[in-house]
Design an enzyme around this catalytic site. Structure first.
Site, PDB file in Angstrom:
ATOM      1  N   ARG A  28       0.841  -1.202   0.000  1.00  0.00           N
ATOM      2  CA  ARG A  28       0.000   0.000   0.000  1.00  0.00           C
ATOM      3  C   ARG A  28       0.866   1.238   0.000  1.00  0.00           C
ATOM      4  O   ARG A  28       0.956   1.970   0.964  1.00  0.00           O
ATOM      5  CB  ARG A  28      -0.945  -0.069   1.172  1.00  0.00           C
ATOM      6  CG  ARG A  28      -2.080  -0.982   0.755  1.00  0.00           C
ATOM      7  CD  ARG A  28      -2.974  -1.356   1.816  1.00  0.00           C
ATOM      8  NE  ARG A  28      -4.284  -1.638   1.243  1.00  0.00           N
ATOM      9  CZ  ARG A  28      -5.324  -1.958   1.960  1.00  0.00           C
ATOM     10  NH1 ARG A  28      -5.238  -2.007   3.261  1.00  0.00           N
ATOM     11  NH2 ARG A  28      -6.466  -2.214   1.385  1.00  0.00           N
ATOM     12  N   GLN A  71      -1.221   2.518  -5.601  1.00  0.00           N
ATOM     13  CA  GLN A  71      -2.603   2.787  -5.180  1.00  0.00           C
ATOM     14  C   GLN A  71      -3.631   2.356  -6.230  1.00  0.00           C
ATOM     15  O   GLN A  71      -4.676   1.813  -5.889  1.00  0.00           O
ATOM     16  CB  GLN A  71      -2.784   4.273  -4.879  1.00  0.00           C
ATOM     17  CG  GLN A  71      -2.831   4.526  -3.397  1.00  0.00           C
ATOM     18  CD  GLN A  71      -2.920   6.000  -3.037  1.00  0.00           C
ATOM     19  OE1 GLN A  71      -2.920   6.876  -3.900  1.00  0.00           O
ATOM     20  NE2 GLN A  71      -2.985   6.270  -1.761  1.00  0.00           N
ATOM     21  N   ASP A  83      -4.610  -1.441  -6.079  1.00  0.00           N
ATOM     22  CA  ASP A  83      -4.984  -1.951  -4.758  1.00  0.00           C
ATOM     23  C   ASP A  83      -6.367  -2.608  -4.792  1.00  0.00           C
ATOM     24  O   ASP A  83      -7.385  -1.959  -4.576  1.00  0.00           O
ATOM     25  CB  ASP A  83      -4.941  -0.769  -3.777  1.00  0.00           C
ATOM     26  CG  ASP A  83      -5.195  -1.165  -2.344  1.00  0.00           C
ATOM     27  OD1 ASP A  83      -5.604  -2.318  -2.095  1.00  0.00           O
ATOM     28  OD2 ASP A  83      -4.995  -0.314  -1.466  1.00  0.00           O
ATOM     29  N   SER A 100      -8.525  -2.479  -1.527  1.00  0.00           N
ATOM     30  CA  SER A 100      -9.279  -1.243  -1.314  1.00  0.00           C
ATOM     31  C   SER A 100     -10.464  -1.141  -2.260  1.00  0.00           C
ATOM     32  O   SER A 100     -11.575  -0.803  -1.844  1.00  0.00           O
ATOM     33  CB  SER A 100      -8.382  -0.019  -1.490  1.00  0.00           C
ATOM     34  OG  SER A 100      -7.465   0.053  -0.434  1.00  0.00           O
ATOM     35  N   TYR A 142      -1.566  -1.516   8.979  1.00  0.00           N
ATOM     36  CA  TYR A 142      -2.525  -2.548   9.375  1.00  0.00           C
ATOM     37  C   TYR A 142      -2.618  -2.654  10.893  1.00  0.00           C
ATOM     38  O   TYR A 142      -1.763  -2.165  11.621  1.00  0.00           O
ATOM     39  CB  TYR A 142      -2.103  -3.903   8.808  1.00  0.00           C
ATOM     40  CG  TYR A 142      -2.291  -4.021   7.324  1.00  0.00           C
ATOM     41  CD1 TYR A 142      -3.555  -4.176   6.783  1.00  0.00           C
ATOM     42  CD2 TYR A 142      -1.207  -3.962   6.467  1.00  0.00           C
ATOM     43  CE1 TYR A 142      -3.735  -4.283   5.413  1.00  0.00           C
ATOM     44  CE2 TYR A 142      -1.378  -4.059   5.097  1.00  0.00           C
ATOM     45  CZ  TYR A 142      -2.645  -4.220   4.582  1.00  0.00           C
ATOM     46  OH  TYR A 142      -2.816  -4.321   3.222  1.00  0.00           O
TER      47      TYR A 142
HETATM   48  P1  NAD Z   1      -8.185  -4.577   7.096  1.00  0.00           P
HETATM   49  O1  NAD Z   1      -9.160  -5.019   6.072  1.00  0.00           O
HETATM   50  O2  NAD Z   1      -6.921  -5.344   7.273  1.00  0.00           O
HETATM   51  O3  NAD Z   1      -8.921  -4.514   8.525  1.00  0.00           O
HETATM   52  C1  NAD Z   1     -10.109  -3.776   8.673  1.00  0.00           C
HETATM   53  C2  NAD Z   1     -10.033  -2.922   9.922  1.00  0.00           C
HETATM   54  O4  NAD Z   1     -10.190  -3.750  11.083  1.00  0.00           O
HETATM   55  C3  NAD Z   1      -8.717  -2.173  10.104  1.00  0.00           C
HETATM   56  O5  NAD Z   1      -8.979  -0.794  10.208  1.00  0.00           O
HETATM   57  C4  NAD Z   1      -8.171  -2.755  11.409  1.00  0.00           C
HETATM   58  O6  NAD Z   1      -7.446  -1.798  12.168  1.00  0.00           O
HETATM   59  C5  NAD Z   1      -9.433  -3.180  12.112  1.00  0.00           C
HETATM   60  N1  NAD Z   1      -9.245  -4.113  13.240  1.00  0.00           N
HETATM   61  C6  NAD Z   1      -8.391  -5.156  13.373  1.00  0.00           C
HETATM   62  N2  NAD Z   1      -8.527  -5.747  14.568  1.00  0.00           N
HETATM   63  C7  NAD Z   1      -9.518  -5.078  15.231  1.00  0.00           C
HETATM   64  C8  NAD Z   1     -10.130  -5.220  16.511  1.00  0.00           C
HETATM   65  N3  NAD Z   1      -9.749  -6.158  17.372  1.00  0.00           N
HETATM   66  N4  NAD Z   1     -11.103  -4.337  16.841  1.00  0.00           N
HETATM   67  C9  NAD Z   1     -11.495  -3.372  15.991  1.00  0.00           C
HETATM   68  N5  NAD Z   1     -10.961  -3.196  14.773  1.00  0.00           N
HETATM   69  C10 NAD Z   1      -9.980  -4.033  14.391  1.00  0.00           C
HETATM   70  O7  NAD Z   1      -7.817  -3.050   6.873  1.00  0.00           O
HETATM   71  P2  NAD Z   1      -7.889  -2.196   5.544  1.00  0.00           P
HETATM   72  O8  NAD Z   1      -9.258  -1.756   5.297  1.00  0.00           O
HETATM   73  O9  NAD Z   1      -7.201  -2.961   4.492  1.00  0.00           O
HETATM   74  O10 NAD Z   1      -7.050  -0.927   5.958  1.00  0.00           O
HETATM   75  C11 NAD Z   1      -5.823  -1.040   6.661  1.00  0.00           C
HETATM   76  C12 NAD Z   1      -5.084   0.282   6.621  1.00  0.00           C
HETATM   77  O11 NAD Z   1      -4.521   0.524   5.349  1.00  0.00           O
HETATM   78  C13 NAD Z   1      -5.900   1.512   6.933  1.00  0.00           C
HETATM   79  O12 NAD Z   1      -5.082   2.360   7.700  1.00  0.00           O
HETATM   80  C14 NAD Z   1      -6.144   2.112   5.596  1.00  0.00           C
HETATM   81  O13 NAD Z   1      -6.445   3.492   5.678  1.00  0.00           O
HETATM   82  C15 NAD Z   1      -4.823   1.859   4.969  1.00  0.00           C
HETATM   83  N6  NAD Z   1      -4.842   1.907   3.524  1.00  0.00           N
HETATM   84  C16 NAD Z   1      -3.814   2.543   2.890  1.00  0.00           C
HETATM   85  C17 NAD Z   1      -3.795   2.598   1.523  1.00  0.00           C
HETATM   86  C18 NAD Z   1      -2.669   3.287   0.803  1.00  0.00           C
HETATM   87  O14 NAD Z   1      -1.933   4.017   1.404  1.00  0.00           O
HETATM   88  N7  NAD Z   1      -2.499   3.015  -0.466  1.00  0.00           N
HETATM   89  C19 NAD Z   1      -4.793   2.009   0.788  1.00  0.00           C
HETATM   90  C20 NAD Z   1      -5.812   1.370   1.461  1.00  0.00           C
HETATM   91  C21 NAD Z   1      -5.824   1.319   2.824  1.00  0.00           C
END
Ligand code: NAD
Length: 376
Positions: A119, A124, A127, A130, A227
């Site tokens: 990520r 991006q 992805d 996302s 993550y």
């Molecule tokens: P994910 O699908 O791995 O997990 C979903 C959410 O569940 C996450 O926010 C995680 O913190 C949360 N989680 C895990 N354990 C938990 C618990 N015990 N209680 C409550 N919540 C819990 O996550 P995702 O949607 O893939 O996103 C992960 C990160 O990546 C985020 O910070 C997102 O903003 C970031 N992201 C960055 C980019 C980029 O920079 N290109 C793109 C997409 C997402």
């Protein structure tokens, strides 16, 4: 070089190419063969692909392809139709499926797991996690609203007032944030929780209330990759106590919590469900990874302690046309990095960080560091 886009198996309505990506790949010098009917469930007809420059073929055309674009990891019978050396791009679901990776290696396929794309800014547009999670978060709210026997927005009518539904989103990553935004658009009163401190501001900026145990562990709960970390038992107990109180007052709970490479954390117990009002609804978007909700059943709606628990699999696939368009674009963006601008030659550069992060198998071996040992 020849690209083949198959029709996916039963239960998958998405397709790995769109007329737009076919047009652009053709312009880059590829010949594209799309299996007949591949796009139908996503609203793309054979004629649309043809008009974009593809030839319509059958499953047996896989044998002549250098590149295969797929939504899901190929099955054994699909793999047996590929030629050795073919590059296959898909959501490979590699964790816990080491035997399938070994099989692809034996077949001589170069397999890329799109969900392992780092990520970083450069990637991006590639992805898939996302692009698909965003639609899953949206659809989770639509599915919940469909099962909920009441209206979501507050309605003041001559015949009386319908109160706004209270929606609680657990896990405020890509899917959770879209669920929050969608529930807000439908007029619900929304709250959300996450273990990553960065989520707090994002939740607030969408107009939802943030609920979490904000101790020292919480402040350090985000990995360099953005993550969630696996939380300690002590933290999970505190989190459960806070959540138990809050859930009892909710009408709809949507859980999206995942930890890469691990089973999903169990966040909602039967007794929490029992504390909710009759007719409440819960959606477990993590059901395919073991589930956040006790009693959720993959692929169906189960009634647990009087609460309808929605456990649909492949929720992005329930918005197939949008999901296919975005997924196809993600694949295109990755392929584009492998084609020389000058010579239009397609070549996989093993030193590229995107290739290193996503390439599972190559030259007869499982090459990805996360899986090579388990497959050996
Ligand atoms: P994910 O699908 O791995 O997990 C979903 C959410 O569940 C996450 O926010 C995680 O913190 C949360 N989680 C895990 N354990 C938990 C618990 N015990 N209680 C409550 N919540 C819990 O996550 P995702 O949607 O893939 O996103 C992960 C990160 O990546 C985020 O910070 C997102 O903003 C970031 N992201 C960055 C980019 C980029 O920079 N290109 C793109 C997409 C997402």
């Amino acid at each position: 070089k020849v690209i083949f886009v198959p029709r996916e198996g039963a239960g998958e309505e998405r397709v790995a190419a769109s007329p737009e990506t076919v047009k652009r790949l053709t312009a880059m010098g590829f010949s594209i063969v799309v299996e007949t009917g591949a796009g139908t469930a996503s609203g793309i007809l054979d004629g649309d692909f043809e008009a974009a420059g593809a030839r319509i073929g059958s499953a047996s055309d896989a044998a002549g392809a250098d590149v295969i674009l797929k939504v899901n990891r190929p099955t054994s019978s699909e793999i047996s139709g590929y030629r050795s050396g073919a590059a296959v791009f898909a959501s490979m679901d590699p964790y816990g499926n080491e035997a399938a990776l070994a099989e692809m290696a034996r077949a001589g396929i170069t397999a890329f797991a799109m969900e392992l794309m780092p990520r970083i800014t450069r990637a991006q547009s590639m992805d898939v996690l996302s692009s698909q999670a965003n639609l899953a978060g949206y659809r989770a709210v639509i599915d919940a609203a469909h099962q909920y026997g009441r209206a979501l927005p507050m309605m003041m009518t001559a015949a009386g007032t319908v109160p706004a539904a209270k929606v609680f989103v657990m896990g405020a990553g890509v899917a959770g944030l879209q669920a929050i935004a969608t529930a807000r658009r439908l007029g619900a009163v929304v709250s959300a929780t996450d273990v990553r401190p960065a989520a707090k501001e994002q939740v607030a900026s969408l107009g939802a209330k943030f609920i979490a145990v904000e101790d020292e562990e919480f402040k350090a709960a985000e990995t360099a990759g953005g993550y969630a970390k696996q939380m300690s038992e002590a933290y999970q107990a505190k989190q459960a106590a806070l959540v138990a109180d809050h859930i009892a007052k909710q009408d709809i709970v949507i859980t999206t919590a995942l930890i890469p490479g691990r089973p999903a954390p169990r966040l909602v117990t039967r007794s929490m469900l029992a504390s909710m009002k009759a007719g409440s609804v819960a959606v477990d978007l993590a059901v395919e990874r073991g589930g956040n909700i006790e009693g959720s059943v993959k692929g169906s709606v189960a009634t647990v302690e009087g609460v309808k628990v929605i456990g649909y699999a492949n929720v992005a696939g329930r918005v197939a046309a949008s999901a296919s368009a975005l997924y196809a674009k993600n694949l295109f963006a990755f392929l584009e990095t492998m084609v020389s601008k000058e010579t239009k030659e397609f070549a996989v550069n093993p030193d590229d960080e995107l290739v290193k992060a996503t390439m599972l198998t190559h030259g007869g071996q499982v090459v990805h560091p996360n899986f090579a040992e388990a497959a050996a």
